[in-house]
Design a protein around this motif. Structure first.
Motif, short mmCIF file in Angstrom:
data_model
loop_
_atom_site.label_atom_id
_atom_site.label_comp_id
_atom_site.label_asym_id
_atom_site.label_seq_id
_atom_site.Cartn_x
_atom_site.Cartn_y
_atom_site.Cartn_z
N LYS A 202 0.84 -1.19 0.00
CA LYS A 202 0.00 0.00 0.00
C LYS A 202 0.88 1.24 0.00
O LYS A 202 1.80 1.37 0.81
CB LYS A 202 -0.90 0.01 1.23
N HIS A 203 0.57 2.17 -0.91
CA HIS A 203 1.38 3.39 -1.05
C HIS A 203 0.61 4.57 -0.46
O HIS A 203 -0.59 4.71 -0.69
CB HIS A 203 1.71 3.66 -2.51
N HIS A 204 1.30 5.40 0.30
CA HIS A 204 0.71 6.58 0.92
C HIS A 204 1.19 7.83 0.19
O HIS A 204 2.30 7.86 -0.36
CB HIS A 204 1.10 6.66 2.40
N ASP A 205 0.33 8.87 0.21
CA ASP A 205 0.72 10.11 -0.47
C ASP A 205 1.64 10.95 0.41
O ASP A 205 1.93 10.61 1.56
CB ASP A 205 -0.52 10.90 -0.91
N ARG A 206 2.07 12.07 -0.11
CA ARG A 206 3.07 12.90 0.57
C ARG A 206 2.54 13.51 1.85
O ARG A 206 3.29 13.73 2.81
CB ARG A 206 3.53 14.01 -0.39
N ARG A 207 1.25 13.82 1.89
CA ARG A 207 0.68 14.41 3.11
C ARG A 207 0.77 13.45 4.29
O ARG A 207 1.06 13.85 5.41
CB ARG A 207 -0.78 14.81 2.87
N VAL A 208 0.50 12.17 4.03
CA VAL A 208 0.58 11.16 5.09
C VAL A 208 2.00 11.04 5.60
O VAL A 208 2.26 11.01 6.81
CB VAL A 208 0.06 9.80 4.58
N TRP A 209 2.98 10.96 4.67
CA TRP A 209 4.37 10.84 5.08
C TRP A 209 4.86 12.09 5.80
O TRP A 209 5.67 12.02 6.74
CB TRP A 209 5.26 10.56 3.86
#
Length: 395
Positions: A202-209
């Motif tokens: 599962k890949h998360h977007d930049r806001r999550v990181w």
């Protein structure tokens, strides 16, 4: 509920009254009167006027009924919206109060009473949950799956992690103040996100990181500026973060196997609460002997104090209340609102913990705590946007 009953009964009563008037009107036999009229012209005029009066009356009654039905629909829809809104607010308040109270009461038992048997506390709390859930299931208030060996065998890996998660949480709470525990718990989100990426691709977007990075920074700054820093407590809390993340990741894999081991082919939340707490009892008793808590329990005067038993029983009830209120709140709202409220809930909890237990703090430490809590809120918002975008893309 009363407003809904009244709203539904109004048009029915009016309809009955109108129908009665119609029946009274149409029961008058015009033909008997018309037969007494000699002129065919007068008979035709009388019939037409009668039919016109009938049609006018029917139209008026239909219009009145249609208007009343529309007004009734508006009242019902408005009542439903108010009811749903009230249920969401009430369930949210119940969840926040029970979750905050549970942590504060546990902290009170461990610190103010100086109770040094955390595993025994966990076992007693889970025993209270098992007794209450079994009672509710026996009387048919809730439904639970029958506990069979096949189900136990498939659920044991999750339960081992569950027990470790509870014990390390209690151990860390004994040494660390409530505010720092809530900030350090954010590390769980980081570990869970990494686990989702490697295990489930599962890949998360930049806001999550970005939110996860802020959480790590706040946890480090909070630890550095913590005036009541305790290395043992921090070690237990870091272990708790790994176990909590492992529990959520392992639960996804075990759920499908566990559902196949049930009679109905499903496993509701009440069954999971009963299963987790029931299986934790024998493992917890073994750990009580392994950590040599028996000698402490025999010698401590706390077990001879009725007020102590009242407090620990109340903590057990709160532990069960968290399970029920979280399910209720999640059902009334959704996963995004649930996670956002859970993040916001940590802010008053941290401040209350500092004030109640008179935690020594500095401006730097308090700022890092607030920064970490706001990072948790930012993370919940980022996850909400991520879910929205993924659902839009799927459509």
């Amino acid at each position: 509920m009363e407003s809904r009953v009244v709203a539904l009964s109004v048009p029915d009563a009016i309809k009955v009254t109108r129908n009665g008037e119609k029946i009274g009107f149409t029961n008058h036999d015009p033909n008997g009167m018309v037969d007494q009229i000699a002129s065919p012209l007068r008979r035709e005029v009388f019939n037409r006027s009668t039919s016109m009066m009938k049609s006018v009356f029917n139209d008026e009654s239909d219009l009145e009924e249609g208007k009343l039905e529309k007004d009734t629909d508006k009242l019902i829809r408005g009542g439903k919206l108010v009811k749903i809104h009230n249920q969401a607010v009430l369930s949210g308040l119940a969840y926040c109060i029970s979750s905050c109270s549970m942590i504060l009461v546990n902290k009170f038992v461990l610190s103010s009473y100086d109770f040094d048997a955390g595993i025994s506390l966990m076992v007693y709390q889970n025993l209270v949950s098992v007794v209450i859930v079994s009672f509710l299931s026996f009387w048919g208030i809730i439904s639970t799956e029958p506990v069979r060996w096949r189900l136990i065998r498939s659920w044991l890996p999750v339960n081992f992690i569950f027990v470790g998660m509870l014990i390390t949480s209690i151990f860390s709470l004994k040494y660390i103040n409530v505010a720092m525990v809530t900030v350090l718990k954010n590390v769980t989100n980081v570990i869970t996100a990494l686990g989702e990426m490697y295990l489930f691709k599962k890949h998360h977007d930049r806001r999550v990181w970005a939110a996860l990075f802020l959480m790590i920074i706040s946890a480090i700054c909070g630890g550095i500026t913590d005036l009541s820093f305790h290395a043992v407590g921090y070690a237990w809390q870091i272990i708790n973060c790994f176990l909590t993340a492992s529990y959520s990741l392992t639960l996804r894999r075990v759920m499908d196997t566990a559902k196949q081991a049930t009679k109905s082919g499903s496993l509701n939340e009440f069954s999971m609460v009963l299963l987790n707490n029931m299986l934790s009892l024998p493992l917890g008793i073994l750990l009580i002997f392994a950590f040599n808590e028996v000698d402490y329990l025999i010698n401590t005067p706390l077990l001879r104090m009725p007020t102590f038993w009242l407090v620990v029983t109340f903590s057990g009830l709160l532990g069960l209340a968290i399970s029920f209120t979280s399910m209720w709140f999640l059902h009334q709202t959704g996963a995004t609102t649930y996670s956002l409220v859970g993040s916001l809930n940590k802010i008053p909890l941290s401040i209350t913990g500092i004030l109640l237990f008179k935690v020594p703090t500095s401006f730097q430490n308090f700022t890092s705590i607030i920064f970490g809590l706001l990072a948790g809120v930012f993370f919940a918002k980022a996850k909400m946007l991520e879910r929205t975008q993924s659902s839009t893309t799927a459509k």
